[in-house]
Design a protein around this motif. Sequence first.
Motif, PDB file in Angstrom:
ATOM      1  N   LEU A 153      10.422   5.206  -3.021  1.00 12.59           N
ATOM      2  CA  LEU A 153       9.176   5.283  -2.411  1.00 12.59           C
ATOM      3  C   LEU A 153       8.985   4.332  -1.363  1.00 12.59           C
ATOM      4  O   LEU A 153       9.539   3.358  -1.249  1.00 12.59           O
ATOM      5  CB  LEU A 153       8.270   4.740  -3.673  1.00 12.59           C
ATOM      6  CG  LEU A 153       8.320   5.779  -5.123  1.00 12.59           C
ATOM      7  CD1 LEU A 153       7.556   5.177  -6.062  1.00 12.59           C
ATOM      8  CD2 LEU A 153       8.047   7.123  -4.731  1.00 12.59           C
ATOM      9  N   LEU A 154       8.108   4.718  -0.418  1.00 13.69           N
ATOM     10  CA  LEU A 154       7.698   4.175   0.873  1.00 13.69           C
ATOM     11  C   LEU A 154       6.560   3.050   0.368  1.00 13.69           C
ATOM     12  O   LEU A 154       5.441   3.731  -0.182  1.00 13.69           O
ATOM     13  CB  LEU A 154       7.422   4.858   1.754  1.00 13.69           C
ATOM     14  CG  LEU A 154       8.456   5.555   2.638  1.00 13.69           C
ATOM     15  CD1 LEU A 154       8.055   6.454   3.819  1.00 13.69           C
ATOM     16  CD2 LEU A 154       9.577   4.594   3.349  1.00 13.69           C
ATOM     17  N   ARG A 155       6.345   2.037   0.824  1.00 13.40           N
ATOM     18  CA  ARG A 155       5.254   1.027   0.569  1.00 13.40           C
ATOM     19  C   ARG A 155       5.036   0.164   1.827  1.00 13.40           C
ATOM     20  O   ARG A 155       5.971   0.070   2.577  1.00 13.40           O
ATOM     21  CB  ARG A 155       5.296   0.039  -0.551  1.00 13.40           C
ATOM     22  CG  ARG A 155       5.549   0.623  -1.871  1.00 13.40           C
ATOM     23  CD  ARG A 155       4.223   1.477  -2.060  1.00 13.40           C
ATOM     24  NE  ARG A 155       4.142   2.012  -3.440  1.00 13.40           N
ATOM     25  CZ  ARG A 155       4.351   3.484  -3.526  1.00 13.40           C
ATOM     26  NH1 ARG A 155       4.555   4.116  -2.890  1.00 13.40           N
ATOM     27  NH2 ARG A 155       4.391   3.833  -5.063  1.00 13.40           N
ATOM     28  N   PHE A 156       3.792  -0.181   2.131  1.00 10.13           N
ATOM     29  CA  PHE A 156       3.529  -0.671   3.692  1.00 10.13           C
ATOM     30  C   PHE A 156       2.934  -2.021   3.348  1.00 10.13           C
ATOM     31  O   PHE A 156       1.916  -2.128   2.397  1.00 10.13           O
ATOM     32  CB  PHE A 156       2.827  -0.004   4.651  1.00 10.13           C
ATOM     33  CG  PHE A 156       3.643   1.175   4.816  1.00 10.13           C
ATOM     34  CD1 PHE A 156       4.213   1.444   5.890  1.00 10.13           C
ATOM     35  CD2 PHE A 156       3.382   2.380   4.146  1.00 10.13           C
ATOM     36  CE1 PHE A 156       5.197   2.564   6.400  1.00 10.13           C
ATOM     37  CE2 PHE A 156       3.957   3.651   4.615  1.00 10.13           C
ATOM     38  CZ  PHE A 156       4.793   3.789   5.567  1.00 10.13           C
ATOM     39  N   ARG A 157       3.074  -2.952   3.808  1.00  7.74           N
ATOM     40  CA  ARG A 157       2.426  -4.345   3.577  1.00  7.74           C
ATOM     41  C   ARG A 157       1.055  -4.251   4.537  1.00  7.74           C
ATOM     42  O   ARG A 157       0.897  -3.881   5.535  1.00  7.74           O
ATOM     43  CB  ARG A 157       3.161  -5.615   4.051  1.00  7.74           C
ATOM     44  CG  ARG A 157       4.413  -5.876   3.302  1.00  7.74           C
ATOM     45  CD  ARG A 157       4.822  -7.194   3.572  1.00  7.74           C
ATOM     46  NE  ARG A 157       6.008  -7.502   2.699  1.00  7.74           N
ATOM     47  CZ  ARG A 157       6.278  -7.673   1.648  1.00  7.74           C
ATOM     48  NH1 ARG A 157       5.142  -7.494   1.018  1.00  7.74           N
ATOM     49  NH2 ARG A 157       7.352  -8.023   0.963  1.00  7.74           N
ATOM     50  N   GLU A 158       0.111  -4.763   3.599  1.00  5.16           N
ATOM     51  CA  GLU A 158      -1.305  -4.669   4.195  1.00  5.16           C
ATOM     52  C   GLU A 158      -1.234  -5.469   5.678  1.00  5.16           C
ATOM     53  O   GLU A 158      -1.995  -5.047   6.640  1.00  5.16           O
ATOM     54  CB  GLU A 158      -2.441  -5.177   3.283  1.00  5.16           C
ATOM     55  CG  GLU A 158      -3.708  -5.298   3.770  1.00  5.16           C
ATOM     56  CD  GLU A 158      -4.680  -5.899   2.585  1.00  5.16           C
ATOM     57  OE1 GLU A 158      -5.712  -5.855   2.971  1.00  5.16           O
ATOM     58  OE2 GLU A 158      -4.377  -6.311   1.371  1.00  5.16           O
ATOM     59  N   ARG A 159      -0.522  -6.595   5.570  1.00  7.31           N
ATOM     60  CA  ARG A 159      -0.710  -7.295   6.671  1.00  7.31           C
ATOM     61  C   ARG A 159      -0.224  -6.663   7.979  1.00  7.31           C
ATOM     62  O   ARG A 159      -0.464  -6.897   9.126  1.00  7.31           O
ATOM     63  CB  ARG A 159       0.003  -8.659   6.733  1.00  7.31           C
ATOM     64  CG  ARG A 159       1.461  -8.608   6.446  1.00  7.31           C
ATOM     65  CD  ARG A 159       2.202 -10.006   6.002  1.00  7.31           C
ATOM     66  NE  ARG A 159       3.391  -9.697   5.705  1.00  7.31           N
ATOM     67  CZ  ARG A 159       4.300 -10.697   5.463  1.00  7.31           C
ATOM     68  NH1 ARG A 159       4.114 -11.635   5.268  1.00  7.31           N
ATOM     69  NH2 ARG A 159       5.848 -10.322   5.177  1.00  7.31           N
ATOM     70  N   ASP A 160       1.069  -5.895   7.731  1.00 14.63           N
ATOM     71  CA  ASP A 160       1.499  -5.162   8.872  1.00 14.63           C
ATOM     72  C   ASP A 160       0.448  -4.108   9.256  1.00 14.63           C
ATOM     73  O   ASP A 160       0.461  -3.783  10.448  1.00 14.63           O
ATOM     74  CB  ASP A 160       2.781  -4.273   8.165  1.00 14.63           C
ATOM     75  CG  ASP A 160       4.000  -5.431   8.157  1.00 14.63           C
ATOM     76  OD1 ASP A 160       3.802  -6.467   8.331  1.00 14.63           O
ATOM     77  OD2 ASP A 160       4.778  -4.755   7.201  1.00 14.63           O
ATOM     78  N   ILE A 161      -0.244  -3.422   8.713  1.00 15.36           N
ATOM     79  CA  ILE A 161      -1.261  -2.475   9.060  1.00 15.36           C
ATOM     80  C   ILE A 161      -2.195  -3.063   9.931  1.00 15.36           C
ATOM     81  O   ILE A 161      -2.710  -2.720  11.110  1.00 15.36           O
ATOM     82  CB  ILE A 161      -1.970  -1.715   7.957  1.00 15.36           C
ATOM     83  CG1 ILE A 161      -0.806  -0.919   6.932  1.00 15.36           C
ATOM     84  CG2 ILE A 161      -3.177  -0.697   8.419  1.00 15.36           C
ATOM     85  CD1 ILE A 161      -0.057   0.002   7.570  1.00 15.36           C
ATOM     86  N   VAL A 162      -2.830  -4.215   9.292  1.00 22.37           N
ATOM     87  CA  VAL A 162      -3.683  -5.074  10.215  1.00 22.37           C
ATOM     88  C   VAL A 162      -3.083  -5.581  11.445  1.00 22.37           C
ATOM     89  O   VAL A 162      -3.931  -5.325  12.478  1.00 22.37           O
ATOM     90  CB  VAL A 162      -4.090  -6.389   9.305  1.00 22.37           C
ATOM     91  CG1 VAL A 162      -5.078  -7.290  10.232  1.00 22.37           C
ATOM     92  CG2 VAL A 162      -4.841  -6.088   8.017  1.00 22.37           C
ATOM     93  N   ALA A 163      -2.110  -5.825  11.651  1.00 22.20           N
ATOM     94  CA  ALA A 163      -1.195  -6.348  12.756  1.00 22.20           C
ATOM     95  C   ALA A 163      -1.316  -5.084  13.757  1.00 22.20           C
ATOM     96  O   ALA A 163      -1.344  -5.126  14.962  1.00 22.20           O
ATOM     97  CB  ALA A 163      -0.075  -7.073  12.584  1.00 22.20           C
TER      98      ALA A 163
ATOM     99  N   LEU B 133       0.936  -1.146  -0.108  1.00 21.08           N
ATOM    100  CA  LEU B 133      -0.070  -0.203   0.178  1.00 21.08           C
ATOM    101  C   LEU B 133       0.756   1.351  -0.027  1.00 21.08           C
ATOM    102  O   LEU B 133       1.914   1.304   0.649  1.00 21.08           O
ATOM    103  CB  LEU B 133      -1.041   0.149   1.314  1.00 21.08           C
ATOM    104  CG  LEU B 133      -1.991  -1.134   1.518  1.00 21.08           C
ATOM    105  CD1 LEU B 133      -2.572  -1.166   2.850  1.00 21.08           C
ATOM    106  CD2 LEU B 133      -2.842  -1.490   0.527  1.00 21.08           C
ATOM    107  N   THR B 134       0.419   2.420  -0.510  1.00 23.24           N
ATOM    108  CA  THR B 134       1.224   3.633  -0.800  1.00 23.24           C
ATOM    109  C   THR B 134       0.856   4.424   0.509  1.00 23.24           C
ATOM    110  O   THR B 134      -0.150   3.963   1.122  1.00 23.24           O
ATOM    111  CB  THR B 134       0.811   4.527  -1.940  1.00 23.24           C
ATOM    112  OG1 THR B 134      -0.606   4.774  -1.480  1.00 23.24           O
ATOM    113  CG2 THR B 134       1.085   3.854  -3.128  1.00 23.24           C
TER     114      THR B 134
END
Length: 60
Positions: free
Chosen positions: A43-53, A10-11
Motif C-alpha cells: 500500500l502507498l502512504r504519504f507523509r503529511e509533512r511531504d504534502i505540506v512541503a 496519509l492514504t
Amino acid sequence: MSQGGSNRLLTPEEVADWLKVSEITVKNKYRTWGLKPQKVGRLLRFRERDIVAYLEDNYG
C-alpha cells in the motif's frame, strides 16, 4: 496542524480529499509532483509533512 506538517501517514484517498483531486490522480501524479511514498506492504502512504512541503513550494 503544526508548521511543516507531521509524520502522520496519509492514504492516497486522504491526500486526494485534501488536494481536491481524485484518488486516481494522486496515484498517477505523485512521482511528477515529487512526492516520495512510504510503502506499507503493497500500500502507498504519504507523509503529511511531504504534502505540506509540496504545497508550500508550489503554491505558496
